[in-house]
Write a protein that holds these residues in place. Structure first.
Motif, PDB file in Angstrom:
ATOM      1  N   MET A   1     -36.186  23.390 -33.163  1.00 15.72           N
ATOM      2  CA  MET A   1     -37.051  23.726 -34.437  1.00 15.72           C
ATOM      3  C   MET A   1     -36.768  24.277 -35.404  1.00 15.72           C
ATOM      4  O   MET A   1     -36.909  23.556 -36.382  1.00 15.72           O
ATOM      5  CB  MET A   1     -38.350  24.949 -33.910  1.00 15.72           C
ATOM      6  CG  MET A   1     -39.418  24.311 -32.714  1.00 15.72           C
ATOM      7  SD  MET A   1     -40.432  23.801 -32.905  1.00 15.72           S
ATOM      8  CE  MET A   1     -41.058  23.615 -34.021  1.00 15.72           C
TER       9      MET A   1
ATOM     10  N   ASP B   1     -45.030  25.544 -29.659  1.00 17.45           N
ATOM     11  CA  ASP B   1     -44.210  24.183 -30.590  1.00 17.45           C
ATOM     12  C   ASP B   1     -44.021  22.954 -30.093  1.00 17.45           C
ATOM     13  O   ASP B   1     -43.809  23.270 -28.307  1.00 17.45           O
ATOM     14  CB  ASP B   1     -42.474  24.973 -30.789  1.00 17.45           C
ATOM     15  CG  ASP B   1     -42.539  26.409 -32.273  1.00 17.45           C
ATOM     16  OD1 ASP B   1     -44.274  25.609 -32.505  1.00 17.45           O
ATOM     17  OD2 ASP B   1     -42.549  27.029 -31.618  1.00 17.45           O
TER      18      ASP B   1
ATOM     19  N   ASN C   1     -44.959  21.710 -36.123  1.00 21.34           N
ATOM     20  CA  ASN C   1     -45.684  21.036 -35.752  1.00 21.34           C
ATOM     21  C   ASN C   1     -47.028  20.012 -36.338  1.00 21.34           C
ATOM     22  O   ASN C   1     -47.280  19.280 -35.703  1.00 21.34           O
ATOM     23  CB  ASN C   1     -46.235  22.619 -34.976  1.00 21.34           C
ATOM     24  CG  ASN C   1     -45.101  22.776 -33.737  1.00 21.34           C
ATOM     25  OD1 ASN C   1     -43.915  22.595 -33.544  1.00 21.34           O
ATOM     26  ND2 ASN C   1     -45.669  24.372 -33.788  1.00 21.34           N
TER      27      ASN C   1
END
Length: 331
Positions: free
Chosen positions: A324, A317, A331
């Motif tokens: 995230m 990632d 991504n």
């Protein structure tokens, strides 16, 4: 330096912008204050007009550094893009996002003071605040535009639905989001939405935080460097990703340019509505990056780049797992 416009309503800026985060705080290694100021001056002298910062970069140090570097320059000769709202505690630990209207105005007042200016050209929340409707945040920035303290509304790291909601309140100049050969999630929904609405894109992380600069080697991170906790730099992932860079190096050699120049030119080639940000901390890295603005890639070049680094080929990632969840796209 060529120029591009940030969307249909935003300012006209240089085709490459300067991202200033790495000049403060040691996120990417210990910074050199004198060299950082000299790099800002060199960028301005080379025709770079877009400078990006955040009020939380090194707890305001980055804004003060830019305030010093920009002192005495014609205020109309550069465009300041500022992110706000990220909350940090002692030890610089991130603790959320505050996009309340009253917080917007508070953060702006501090930024104007640290930067030594009476207005910010593009003002944007760094991330979405799940507790505050984006309409309320954009409305508060619009009030600051009416008051003369801000020129344009920007966004950062949000999804297509949020872009539409924000744009319905006030025209958005641009979305700042990570976009590189290693990070192409924006191509699915976000980029088409921006183009439908006439919104530009300022791309950060274009060199993958140095991973695809052509200068990175495995095990390079020093203590305190945020890349030591970033999955793409982790053992088992970084070796795979550096193999992609070596494939890209062959394409760069064929064009008589560096890997960094090729990676920057690739992002710029995705559309005239995209402005890549160069996170140069030194004049040497800036000097390497600037020729990318004049590097034109043909269909054969783009095909070879795609073959070297196919979409989705990066391993790991782009942020640690805890971050995230705050991103509008992956991504």
């Amino acid at each position: 330096m060529r120029t591009r416009r940030l969307g249909s309503t935003g300012p006209t800026v240089s085709a490459l912008g300067l991202g200033a985060m790495g000049m403060s705080g040691g996120a990417y290694g210990e910074p050199d204050r004198a060299e950082a100021i000299a790099t800002v001056h060199a960028a301005l002298d080379a025709g770079v007009t877009l400078i990006d910062t955040g009020d939380f970069y090194a707890m305001g140090h980055n804004e003060m550094l830019l305030g010093e570097a920009l002192r005495g320059r014609d205020r109309d000769s550069y465009t300041l893009s500022v992110k706000f709202g990220a909350l940090r505690g002692p030890g610089h630990v991130f603790s959320g996002q505050d996009n309340r209207p009253e917080a917007v105005k508070n953060f702006l007042a501090y930024s104007l003071t640290r930067l030594g200016t009476d207005h910010v050209d593009v003002y944007r929340p760094a991330r979405l605040d799940p507790a505050v409707p984006i309409e309320d945040t954009v409305g508060a920035i619009a009030e600051m535009i009416d008051a003369g303290h801000v020129r344009h509304v920007g966004l950062s790291e949000v999804d297509a639905a949020t872009i539409r909601r924000a744009h319905a309140v006030h025209p958005i100049s641009d979305l700042q989001i990570e976009y590189s050969l290693l990070s192409r999630a924006v191509e699915a929904d976000v980029l088409p939405t921006l183009r439908e609405l006439g919104i530009g894109l300022t791309a950060y992380g274009v060199l993958g935080r140095g991973l695809i600069s052509g200068h990175w080697t495995a095990g390079h991170t020093a203590p305190g460097d945020v890349r030591s906790a970033t999955p793409r730099f982790a053992a088992g992932n970084v070796e795979h990703n550096l193999a992609l860079v070596e494939a890209l190096r062959e394409v760069a050699a064929a064009r008589s340019c560096t890997v960094a120049q090729l990676a920057l030119a690739w992002v710029a080639a995705r559309g005239d509505d995209i402005v890549p940000l160069v996170g140069a901390r030194t004049r040497a890295r800036l000097d390497e990056a600037l020729p990318a603005a004049d590097l034109t890639l043909g269909a054969d070049d783009l095909a070879r780049i795609e073959q070297a680094v196919p979409a989705g080929s990066a391993r790991g990632d782009r942020y640690p797992a805890a971050f995230m969840a705050s991103l509008g796209v992956g991504n």
